[in-house]
Motif scaffolding. Structure first.
Motif, PDB file in Angstrom:
ATOM      1  N   LYS A   7       0.679   3.036  11.060  1.00 14.76           N
ATOM      2  CA  LYS A   7       1.161   4.225  11.747  1.00 14.76           C
ATOM      3  C   LYS A   7       2.476   4.660  11.128  1.00 14.76           C
ATOM      4  O   LYS A   7       3.122   3.884  10.395  1.00 14.76           O
ATOM      5  N   LYS A   8       2.873   5.883  11.416  1.00 10.92           N
ATOM      6  CA  LYS A   8       4.100   6.437  10.848  1.00 10.92           C
ATOM      7  C   LYS A   8       5.275   5.513  11.142  1.00 10.92           C
ATOM      8  O   LYS A   8       5.446   5.037  12.262  1.00 10.92           O
ATOM      9  N   ILE A 132      -5.135   4.996   8.635  1.00  7.63           N
ATOM     10  CA  ILE A 132      -3.997   5.721   9.200  1.00  7.63           C
ATOM     11  C   ILE A 132      -4.558   6.867  10.028  1.00  7.63           C
ATOM     12  O   ILE A 132      -5.213   7.762   9.490  1.00  7.63           O
ATOM     13  N   ASN A 136       0.156  10.571  16.172  1.00  5.09           N
ATOM     14  CA  ASN A 136       1.394  11.229  16.596  1.00  5.09           C
ATOM     15  C   ASN A 136       1.285  12.752  16.589  1.00  5.09           C
ATOM     16  O   ASN A 136       2.266  13.440  16.842  1.00  5.09           O
ATOM     17  N   GLY A 149      -1.238   9.873   4.759  1.00  6.50           N
ATOM     18  CA  GLY A 149      -0.603   8.853   3.941  1.00  6.50           C
ATOM     19  C   GLY A 149      -0.638   9.169   2.462  1.00  6.50           C
ATOM     20  O   GLY A 149      -1.245  10.157   2.033  1.00  6.50           O
ATOM     21  N   HIS A 161       1.474   4.274   1.779  1.00  7.00           N
ATOM     22  CA  HIS A 161       2.555   4.718   2.652  1.00  7.00           C
ATOM     23  C   HIS A 161       1.960   5.515   3.814  1.00  7.00           C
ATOM     24  O   HIS A 161       1.175   6.450   3.588  1.00  7.00           O
ATOM     25  N   ALA A 162       2.328   5.169   5.044  1.00  6.08           N
ATOM     26  CA  ALA A 162       1.904   5.935   6.221  1.00  6.08           C
ATOM     27  C   ALA A 162       2.916   7.056   6.439  1.00  6.08           C
ATOM     28  O   ALA A 162       4.064   6.795   6.812  1.00  6.08           O
ATOM     29  N   LEU A 163       2.517   8.308   6.215  1.00  2.53           N
ATOM     30  CA  LEU A 163       3.429   9.444   6.291  1.00  2.53           C
ATOM     31  C   LEU A 163       3.248  10.250   7.574  1.00  2.53           C
ATOM     32  O   LEU A 163       4.202  10.603   8.249  1.00  2.53           O
ATOM     33  N   GLU A 164       2.031  10.600   7.863  1.00  2.00           N
ATOM     34  CA  GLU A 164       1.674  11.484   8.982  1.00  2.00           C
ATOM     35  C   GLU A 164       2.612  12.689   9.057  1.00  2.00           C
ATOM     36  O   GLU A 164       3.382  12.865   9.980  1.00  2.00           O
ATOM     37  N   GLN A 165       2.509  13.533   8.044  1.00  2.00           N
ATOM     38  CA  GLN A 165       3.287  14.761   7.978  1.00  2.00           C
ATOM     39  C   GLN A 165       2.376  15.952   8.277  1.00  2.00           C
ATOM     40  O   GLN A 165       1.188  15.940   7.967  1.00  2.00           O
TER      41      GLN A 165
END
Length: 205
Positions: A7-8, A132, A136, A149, A161-165
């Motif tokens: 997760k982020k 991922i 959120n 990610g 990398h977990a980004l969640e953008q």
């Protein structure tokens, strides 16, 4: 099979380097999302692999060298889970790959949270998988792009990398990527950045 849920905010996870990776995006088949990939080269060039066009960027199912391939648009289903898949064969010219989930305006109301968008990265014979999810995300129906990610290609490993953008509300512009070196006189560790809304505008579809 070893599966890691990220997760982020989680620390990056390193996977064993294998000849091929699979990036799979899943969502509820009650909507028609699209998966595409941003490919950052070591020389700073950026390529998009997508089944649909953006302004000035044609639809391409693979990179010029064939290392990153989209396996095709699945469209909308009656029920269950839909998925689209990108196959990645890493080489020394690839610095990073970012899978993007896109919800076109013509899909109608929906959100990444409501339709349970999840990215899974699988390194095949090594038996390692990272998931991922867009946990959120809010229920804003006018947020069209989600980057769960990033897949970073290092010398010894594949780093997830977990980004969640998410894109700005109402934005149809794709993300883009850049890298450089921070610190005094550009020394220090290399940084890779996903820049939301800074890429070409997606064609209405």
């Amino acid at each position: 099979m070893t599966k890691i849920n990220m997760k982020k905010g989680d620390a990056p996870v390193s996977l064993t380097k294998t000849p091929g990776l699979t990036a799979r995006m899943t969502w509820s088949s009650h909507t028609d999302y699209d998966l595409y990939a941003i490919v950052l080269r070591t020389n700073g060039d950026v390529e998009y692999v997508a089944t649909f066009e953006a302004r000035g960027v044609p639809a391409r199912l693979s990179t010029a060298d064939g290392a990153v391939k989209h396996l095709g648009d699945v469209g909308r289903g009656a029920h269950g889970t839909a998925e689209e898949v990108i196959e990645i064969t890493l080489n020394d010219s690839i610095r990073a790959v970012v899978p993007v989930a896109y919800s076109a305006q013509s899909n109608g109301a929906g959100s990444f949270y409501r339709y349970r968008v999840t990215l899974e990265i699988d390194n095949g014979p090594a038996g390692e998988k990272v998931a991922i999810s867009a946990e959120n995300a809010n229920n804003d129906d006018r947020v069209y792009s989600c980057v769960p990610g990033m897949i970073e290609n290092t010398r010894d490993a594949v780093v997830i990398h977990a980004l969640e953008q998410y894109s700005r509300r109402g934005s149809e512009n794709r993300p883009t990527m850049k890298h450089g070196r921070g610190g005094l006189l550009r020394k220090g560790p290399e940084t890779i950045e996903v820049v939301m809304d800074a890429g070409p505008r997606n064609r209405y579809k």
